[in-house]
Design an enzyme around this catalytic site. Structure first.
Site: not given
Ligand code: KDG
Length: 308
Positions: A34, A101, A221, A250, A253
């Site tokens: 992202n 995952r 942040k 996101g 990101d």
């Molecule tokens: O910041 C957003 C991400 O957390 C999302 O796209 C999913 O990469 C991801 C994760 O591992 O949580």
């Protein structure tokens, strides 16, 4: 050569578009992917380092990065492991993620992934708490990447992105503490830091980070309260931009990618953070981590309308 190379895991996204109903919109996620797409949309030259499955979703990601202008010469394809997947569900407390995952192609990455030489040819290497958490060999890969970056004078950027589903908090604290010491730019969120330090006071959190040995620039942040830039000498607050968010997935990101892109285009820290705040706010106006990421024209328009 590249402005930014990121290292981490892309995840196929299934995003619930109607609260409480079983309708999911397929999109793309994965924090570092992202971030690099957000940066590319702000005009930065970007590359990505990861492994995808040799499957339909891996192919979709390769197409996506090509469309977005993100270099994929450092992406490996795995015949025996799948591309990871996550669901986004929306409730009264905002969004929540469910992951599918474990054993994914990206989680099988090893330092051999870094042989493409992309880190040596980039201004920034961007990694995150998720890149460090997905497996011990991915964690080793991040540390090897940082070592290469230091040897090549590539700047290291670290987003805390703490996901406690992925690792125990004690390990997260130890590893993130070590990694923040090695970063030229550390981008923690107050929420993440509260889990690691037990306090929710921004000044004390920045003290904890400095006392822990971080020597680079830190941008803490604070969500709707904006952010604080700590350059090691002064602490400068920057206000957030208020919007009615549809889906904040996101947004952090987008903040990271936009900030790095603007730094590469010559902004000072305050201007880059103000820009990144606006980009991140705009990224929350639609569903999904990638689809609503704004382009530079939209961000400038929003900043102009604020008189910035
Ligand atoms: O910041 C957003 C991400 O957390 C999302 O796209 C999913 O990469 C991801 C994760 O591992 O949580």
């Amino acid at each position: 050569d590249f402005d930014i190379v990121a290292l981490g895991e892309p995840l196929v996204e299934l995003n619930q578009t109607h609260k409480g109903q079983q309708q999911y919109l397929q999109g793309f996620g994965g924090d570092t992917s992202n971030a690099v797409i957000a940066a590319a949309r702000q005009g930065a030259r970007c590359a990505y380092l990861t492994r995808v499955g040799n499957d339909a979703f891996g192919a979709q990601f390769l197409d996506l990065w090509k469309t977005e202008g993100v270099d994929t010469s450092g992406v490996q394809s795995d015949d025996d492991a799948h591309t990871g997947l996550y669901f986004v569900q929306h409730g009264p407390d905002g969004h929540a993620f469910s992951y599918l995952r474990r054993g994914s192609a990206a989680s099988l990455m090893t330092p051999a992934l870094l042989q493409s030489g992309l880190i040596e040819r980039s201004h920034f290497l961007h990694v995150s708490g998720i890149s460090l958490a997905i497996s011990t060999n991915a964690c080793d890969t991040v540390f090897a990447a940082i070592e290469r970056a230091h040897a090549a004078q590539t700047q290291v950027s670290l987003d805390s992105n703490l996901r406690l589903r992925l690792w125990p908090v004690d390990r997260a604290r130890a590893i993130l503490r070590e990694t923040m010491r090695q970063a030229d730019l550390f981008l923690p969120s107050m929420d993440d830091m509260q889990h690691l330090t037990g306090n929710n006071d921004p000044e004390r959190t920045l003290d904890w980070i400095r006392d822990g040995g971080a020597t680079g620039v830190v941008v803490l942040k604070l969500g709707k309260d904006g952010s604080i830039i700590d350059d090691g000498k002064t602490r400068t607050p920057v206000a957030a931009l208020r919007v009615d968010a549809v889906d904040a997935t996101g947004a952090g990101d987008c903040f990271a990618g936009s900030l790095l892109a603007r730094r590469c285009q010559g902004d000072n820290w305050e201007d880059a953070v103000r820009y990144a705040n606006a980009a991140a706010a705009l990224s929350t106006l639609g569903y999904g981590a990638v689809d609503p990421l704004p382009r530079a024209e939209q961000v400038w328009e929003r900043l102009k309308s604020l008189g910035g």
